[in-house]
Scaffold this motif. Structure first.
Motif, PDB file in Angstrom:
ATOM      1  N   ALA A   1      70.961  62.935  40.695  1.00  0.00           N
ATOM      2  CA  ALA A   1      70.519  63.914  39.706  1.00  0.00           C
ATOM      3  C   ALA A   1      71.155  65.277  39.969  1.00  0.00           C
ATOM      4  CB  ALA A   1      68.996  64.017  39.728  1.00  0.00           C
ATOM      5  N   ALA A   2      71.276  65.661  41.231  1.00  0.00           N
ATOM      6  CA  ALA A   2      71.883  66.942  41.592  1.00  0.00           C
ATOM      7  C   ALA A   2      73.373  66.954  41.243  1.00  0.00           C
ATOM      8  CB  ALA A   2      71.679  67.209  43.080  1.00  0.00           C
ATOM      9  N   GLN A   3      74.063  65.837  41.469  1.00  0.00           N
ATOM     10  CA  GLN A   3      75.489  65.745  41.139  1.00  0.00           C
ATOM     11  C   GLN A   3      75.706  65.836  39.631  1.00  0.00           C
ATOM     12  OE1 GLN A   3      76.150  61.990  43.040  1.00  0.00           O
ATOM     13  NE2 GLN A   3      76.836  62.901  44.968  1.00  0.00           N
ATOM     14  N   TRP A   4      74.811  65.182  38.898  1.00  0.00           N
ATOM     15  CA  TRP A   4      74.873  65.244  37.434  1.00  0.00           C
ATOM     16  C   TRP A   4      74.705  66.697  36.963  1.00  0.00           C
ATOM     17  CZ3 TRP A   4      71.103  61.926  33.942  1.00  0.00           C
ATOM     18  CH2 TRP A   4      71.499  62.019  32.614  1.00  0.00           C
ATOM     19  N   LYS A   5      73.726  67.374  37.512  1.00  0.00           N
ATOM     20  CA  LYS A   5      73.444  68.765  37.139  1.00  0.00           C
ATOM     21  C   LYS A   5      74.595  69.680  37.547  1.00  0.00           C
ATOM     22  CE  LYS A   5      69.541  71.987  37.253  1.00  0.00           C
ATOM     23  NZ  LYS A   5      68.134  72.167  37.712  1.00  0.00           N
ATOM     24  N   TYR A   6      75.181  69.426  38.698  1.00  0.00           N
ATOM     25  CA  TYR A   6      76.310  70.236  39.185  1.00  0.00           C
ATOM     26  C   TYR A   6      77.484  70.147  38.209  1.00  0.00           C
ATOM     27  CZ  TYR A   6      80.193  71.738  42.152  1.00  0.00           C
ATOM     28  OH  TYR A   6      81.292  72.395  42.650  1.00  0.00           O
ATOM     29  N   ALA A   7      77.823  68.911  37.795  1.00  0.00           N
ATOM     30  CA  ALA A   7      78.948  68.728  36.880  1.00  0.00           C
ATOM     31  C   ALA A   7      78.690  69.436  35.551  1.00  0.00           C
ATOM     32  CB  ALA A   7      79.188  67.238  36.651  1.00  0.00           C
ATOM     33  N   ALA A   8      77.438  69.383  35.060  1.00  0.00           N
ATOM     34  CA  ALA A   8      77.104  70.040  33.791  1.00  0.00           C
ATOM     35  C   ALA A   8      77.266  71.558  33.901  1.00  0.00           C
ATOM     36  CB  ALA A   8      75.672  69.685  33.393  1.00  0.00           C
ATOM     37  N   ARG A   9      76.877  72.135  35.018  1.00  0.00           N
ATOM     38  CA  ARG A   9      77.015  73.582  35.208  1.00  0.00           C
ATOM     39  C   ARG A   9      78.476  74.008  35.281  1.00  0.00           C
ATOM     40  NH1 ARG A   9      72.324  75.600  39.462  1.00  0.00           N
ATOM     41  NH2 ARG A   9      70.526  75.238  38.084  1.00  0.00           N
ATOM     42  N   GLU A  10      79.275  73.270  36.016  1.00  0.00           N
ATOM     43  CA  GLU A  10      80.689  73.606  36.125  1.00  0.00           C
ATOM     44  C   GLU A  10      81.399  73.428  34.792  1.00  0.00           C
ATOM     45  OE1 GLU A  10      82.214  74.949  38.864  1.00  0.00           O
ATOM     46  OE2 GLU A  10      80.135  75.061  39.557  1.00  0.00           O
ATOM     47  N   GLN A  11      80.918  72.474  34.002  1.00  0.00           N
ATOM     48  CA  GLN A  11      81.501  72.263  32.670  1.00  0.00           C
ATOM     49  C   GLN A  11      81.300  73.498  31.785  1.00  0.00           C
ATOM     50  OE1 GLN A  11      79.723  69.007  30.552  1.00  0.00           O
ATOM     51  NE2 GLN A  11      81.367  68.889  29.045  1.00  0.00           N
ATOM     52  N   VAL A  12      80.107  74.077  31.842  1.00  0.00           N
ATOM     53  CA  VAL A  12      79.823  75.290  31.071  1.00  0.00           C
ATOM     54  C   VAL A  12      80.654  76.461  31.605  1.00  0.00           C
ATOM     55  CG1 VAL A  12      78.034  76.973  30.481  1.00  0.00           C
ATOM     56  CG2 VAL A  12      77.500  74.524  30.468  1.00  0.00           C
ATOM     57  N   LYS A  13      80.773  76.550  32.922  1.00  0.00           N
ATOM     58  CA  LYS A  13      81.496  77.653  33.552  1.00  0.00           C
ATOM     59  C   LYS A  13      82.978  77.623  33.178  1.00  0.00           C
ATOM     60  CE  LYS A  13      80.551  78.282  37.889  1.00  0.00           C
ATOM     61  NZ  LYS A  13      80.596  78.082  39.360  1.00  0.00           N
ATOM     62  N   ARG A  14      83.592  76.422  33.115  1.00  0.00           N
ATOM     63  CA  ARG A  14      85.032  76.295  32.823  1.00  0.00           C
ATOM     64  C   ARG A  14      85.235  75.765  31.409  1.00  0.00           C
ATOM     65  NH1 ARG A  14      85.927  79.445  36.897  1.00  0.00           N
ATOM     66  NH2 ARG A  14      85.298  78.549  38.893  1.00  0.00           N
ATOM     67  N   ASP A  15      84.680  76.461  30.466  1.00  0.00           N
ATOM     68  CA  ASP A  15      84.715  75.990  29.082  1.00  0.00           C
ATOM     69  C   ASP A  15      86.134  75.768  28.571  1.00  0.00           C
ATOM     70  OD1 ASP A  15      83.447  75.347  26.591  1.00  0.00           O
ATOM     71  OD2 ASP A  15      84.176  77.263  25.828  1.00  0.00           O
ATOM     72  N   GLY A  16      87.093  76.548  29.062  1.00  0.00           N
ATOM     73  CA  GLY A  16      88.446  76.439  28.539  1.00  0.00           C
ATOM     74  C   GLY A  16      89.382  75.590  29.377  1.00  0.00           C
ATOM     75  N   ASP A  17      88.899  74.999  30.476  1.00  0.00           N
ATOM     76  CA  ASP A  17      89.778  74.221  31.361  1.00  0.00           C
ATOM     77  C   ASP A  17      89.637  72.731  31.059  1.00  0.00           C
ATOM     78  OD1 ASP A  17      91.572  74.052  33.777  1.00  0.00           O
ATOM     79  OD2 ASP A  17      89.869  72.840  34.468  1.00  0.00           O
ATOM     80  N   ALA A  18      90.743  72.103  30.639  1.00  0.00           N
ATOM     81  CA  ALA A  18      90.697  70.695  30.215  1.00  0.00           C
ATOM     82  C   ALA A  18      90.364  69.757  31.374  1.00  0.00           C
ATOM     83  CB  ALA A  18      92.042  70.300  29.599  1.00  0.00           C
ATOM     84  N   ALA A  19      90.914  70.022  32.575  1.00  0.00           N
ATOM     85  CA  ALA A  19      90.691  69.126  33.717  1.00  0.00           C
ATOM     86  C   ALA A  19      89.219  69.130  34.131  1.00  0.00           C
ATOM     87  CB  ALA A  19      91.573  69.547  34.892  1.00  0.00           C
ATOM     88  N   THR A  20      88.626  70.310  34.164  1.00  0.00           N
ATOM     89  CA  THR A  20      87.209  70.398  34.534  1.00  0.00           C
ATOM     90  C   THR A  20      86.341  69.735  33.475  1.00  0.00           C
ATOM     91  OG1 THR A  20      87.637  72.509  35.648  1.00  0.00           O
ATOM     92  CG2 THR A  20      85.345  71.956  35.182  1.00  0.00           C
ATOM     93  N   GLN A  21      86.666  69.957  32.220  1.00  0.00           N
ATOM     94  CA  GLN A  21      85.904  69.351  31.124  1.00  0.00           C
ATOM     95  C   GLN A  21      85.961  67.816  31.194  1.00  0.00           C
ATOM     96  OE1 GLN A  21      84.044  71.075  28.690  1.00  0.00           O
ATOM     97  NE2 GLN A  21      84.441  72.743  30.138  1.00  0.00           N
ATOM     98  N   GLU A  22      87.159  67.291  31.461  1.00  0.00           N
ATOM     99  CA  GLU A  22      87.309  65.829  31.514  1.00  0.00           C
ATOM    100  C   GLU A  22      86.523  65.234  32.677  1.00  0.00           C
ATOM    101  OE1 GLU A  22      88.576  61.902  32.290  1.00  0.00           O
ATOM    102  OE2 GLU A  22      88.966  63.564  33.663  1.00  0.00           O
ATOM    103  N   ALA A  23      86.605  65.873  33.857  1.00  0.00           N
ATOM    104  CA  ALA A  23      85.885  65.377  35.034  1.00  0.00           C
ATOM    105  C   ALA A  23      84.381  65.465  34.831  1.00  0.00           C
ATOM    106  CB  ALA A  23      86.301  66.172  36.271  1.00  0.00           C
ATOM    107  N   ALA A  24      83.927  66.550  34.224  1.00  0.00           N
ATOM    108  CA  ALA A  24      82.491  66.712  33.979  1.00  0.00           C
ATOM    109  C   ALA A  24      81.996  65.697  32.952  1.00  0.00           C
ATOM    110  CB  ALA A  24      82.212  68.138  33.495  1.00  0.00           C
ATOM    111  N   HIS A  25      82.807  65.443  31.913  1.00  0.00           N
ATOM    112  CA  HIS A  25      82.443  64.440  30.911  1.00  0.00           C
ATOM    113  C   HIS A  25      82.319  63.054  31.574  1.00  0.00           C
ATOM    114  CE1 HIS A  25      82.212  66.478  27.108  1.00  0.00           C
ATOM    115  NE2 HIS A  25      83.405  67.047  27.249  1.00  0.00           N
ATOM    116  N   ARG A  26      83.262  62.763  32.462  1.00  0.00           N
ATOM    117  CA  ARG A  26      83.236  61.472  33.154  1.00  0.00           C
ATOM    118  C   ARG A  26      81.968  61.349  34.000  1.00  0.00           C
ATOM    119  NH1 ARG A  26      87.895  61.900  35.365  1.00  0.00           N
ATOM    120  NH2 ARG A  26      87.344  62.172  37.579  1.00  0.00           N
ATOM    121  N   THR A  27      81.586  62.437  34.655  1.00  0.00           N
ATOM    122  CA  THR A  27      80.358  62.420  35.467  1.00  0.00           C
ATOM    123  C   THR A  27      79.128  62.199  34.590  1.00  0.00           C
ATOM    124  OG1 THR A  27      81.409  63.998  36.966  1.00  0.00           O
ATOM    125  CG2 THR A  27      79.038  63.677  37.185  1.00  0.00           C
TER     126      THR A  27
END
Length: 432
Positions: free
Chosen positions: A349-375
């Motif tokens: 649950a913590a890993q899921w939440k971590y990925a969601a937060r980083e996804q919001v933080k890096r809204d314009g970065d494609a690599a972060t968005q893709e990794a967070a979506h995968r998580t």
């Protein structure tokens, strides 16, 4: 043997009638019909043995009669030929002096008759020996076939012993497996409750270590249940539906484990991509900042010790404002609801939440968005597996029949489907 097989078939017909009789009433009916069906299956195996052995003996009788006729004909031919030889030379022994002397004195026609009698005798002997050889070959062949027929599960082998043990203790085994199933379900719910409560209140460390132990117990119980259910179904004492349900439960658990690893890998990839995005953003900000360029120029042109120190301090402080916020190094604390949605796995649950937060933080970065979506995708799959597996388990215990409490409400077609088997007499009846 044919008559014995016919009598067994008659009894099988009577047992089948008992098993299919819809007019019987009373508590004894189910046990009577179930016993009749099982016994009928075993008698069918026995009848088949008698019928097949009888068929082989019938075949052997036909061949033996033919061989007896051949040897009888050979004996008659040999006796006739010997009589002719004795009549022509006065002795059946061709090496005797009397026979040799007499043969020399025979006229040509008599000599030809003697040679013909000797040829007939040799032919009769060859016919006899061929018949004896055929007798030995065919008798061994028939004996081997009969041994193959009777070398079946009607003999008390190891598998028969196992089958009998299960059949004799079937009720106790069924009750034990049902109890184990309920304990495993309670253990899984207790592990979930402990993990969720730990996010709400402080709990003793000893109690926290109990959660993974309860989950391990549930897994071991599922493996034991699968083994026993398979053994029961294989011996005709259980249903393959129960086996399939246990396999589905273990596959669900294994799939959940694989998805959980996907969440962990996705969170790691998200952190790595977010860190790289922060470095790129910082480098771009510094490379494209006129104010930083001016401060760097002022630092290089400053005169005097104190002036240079002040200029460098201004440059460093401004550069700090240009640095992009890096990826979080620690995992956030999940809420009780988030832990529950992750199947009681607080780390997932913590890993899921971590990925969601980083996804919001890096809204314009494609690599972060893709990794967070995968998580998030893996975490959602894990939730689906957990919710589906839990619903399946609770649904089975609600809709299925009970060996502990026979009067329990159940959905009969579902219970019948779980009890379905290919046969009633046990797999050992098909053993070689």
């Amino acid at each position: 043997m044919r008559e014995t097989a016919a009598e067994i078939r008659l009894q099988i017909t009577k047992l089948k009638a008992i098993g299919n009789d819809d007019t019987l009433k009373g508590k004894y009916v189910d046990a009577l019909q179930s016993g009749a069906d099982k016994f009928r299956g075993k008698l069918e195996k026995s009848a088949g043995r008698y019928e097949r052995v009888s068929a082989q003996l019938g075949k052997w009788a036909t061949e033996l009669h033919s061989l007896q006729s051949t040897t009888a004909d050979a004996l008659a031919s040999a006796k006739s030929a010997q009589a002719d030889i004795h009549r022509l030379v006065g002795s059946v022994d061709p090496q005797s002096a009397t026979a040799e002397k007499t043969e020399k004195e025979l006229n040509p026609s008599k000599k030809e008759e003697l040679h013909r009698a000797r040829r007939d005798l040799a032919a009769a002997q060859r016919s006899y020996h061929r018949a004896v050889e055929d007798y030995e070959t065919q008798s061994k062949n028939i004996a081997r076939k009969i041994r193959d027929i009777i070398d079946d599960a009607l003999e008390d082998g190891f598998w028969s012993w196992v089958s009998n043990i299960i059949e004799q203790n079937i009720e106790a085994i069924k009750v034990t497996l049902e109890v184990i199933g309920y304990i495993a379900t309670i253990a899984a719910i207790a592990a979930l409750a402990i993990t969720v409560l730990a996010a709400c209140i402080a709990m003793p460390a000893l109690l926290l270590t109990l959660a993974p132990l309860l989950l391990t117990f549930g897994t071991v119980a599922s493996v034991v249940s699968l083994g026993m259910q398979s053994l029961m179904a294989a011996t005709g004492n259980g249903g393959w539906g129960d086996v399939g349900f246990d396999i589905l439960g273990l596959l669900t658990f294994k799939a959940g484990g694989a998805v959980a690893r996907g969440v962990e890998q996705g969170a790691t990839a998200t952190q790595r991509a977010s860190t790289q995005a922060a470095r790129r953003a910082t480098a771009d900000a510094m490379a494209n900042s006129p104010k930083r360029d001016a401060l760097m120029l002022a630092s290089s042109q400053a005169k005097g010790k104190y002036a240079k120190r002040a200029a460098k301090k201004n440059l460093r402080e401004y550069e700090k404002t240009l640095k992009s916020t890096g990826a979080a190094q620690g995992l956030p604390t999940p809420t009780p609801m988030e832990i529950a949605m992750a199947g009681g796995d607080a780390k997932l649950a913590a890993q899921w939440k971590y990925a969601a937060r980083e996804q919001v933080k890096r809204d314009g970065d494609a690599a972060t968005q893709e990794a967070a979506h995968r998580t998030s995708r893996a975490a959602a799959q894990n939730s689906g597996i957990f919710i589906g597996g839990t619903a399946l388990d609770l649904g089975d215990k609600t809709a299925g029949s009970s060996d502990i409490y026979p009067k329990k409400w159940d959905i009969k077609p579902y219970s019948d489907a779980k009890d379905w088997n290919f046969y009633n007499s046990g797999m050992y009846d098909f053993a070689p």
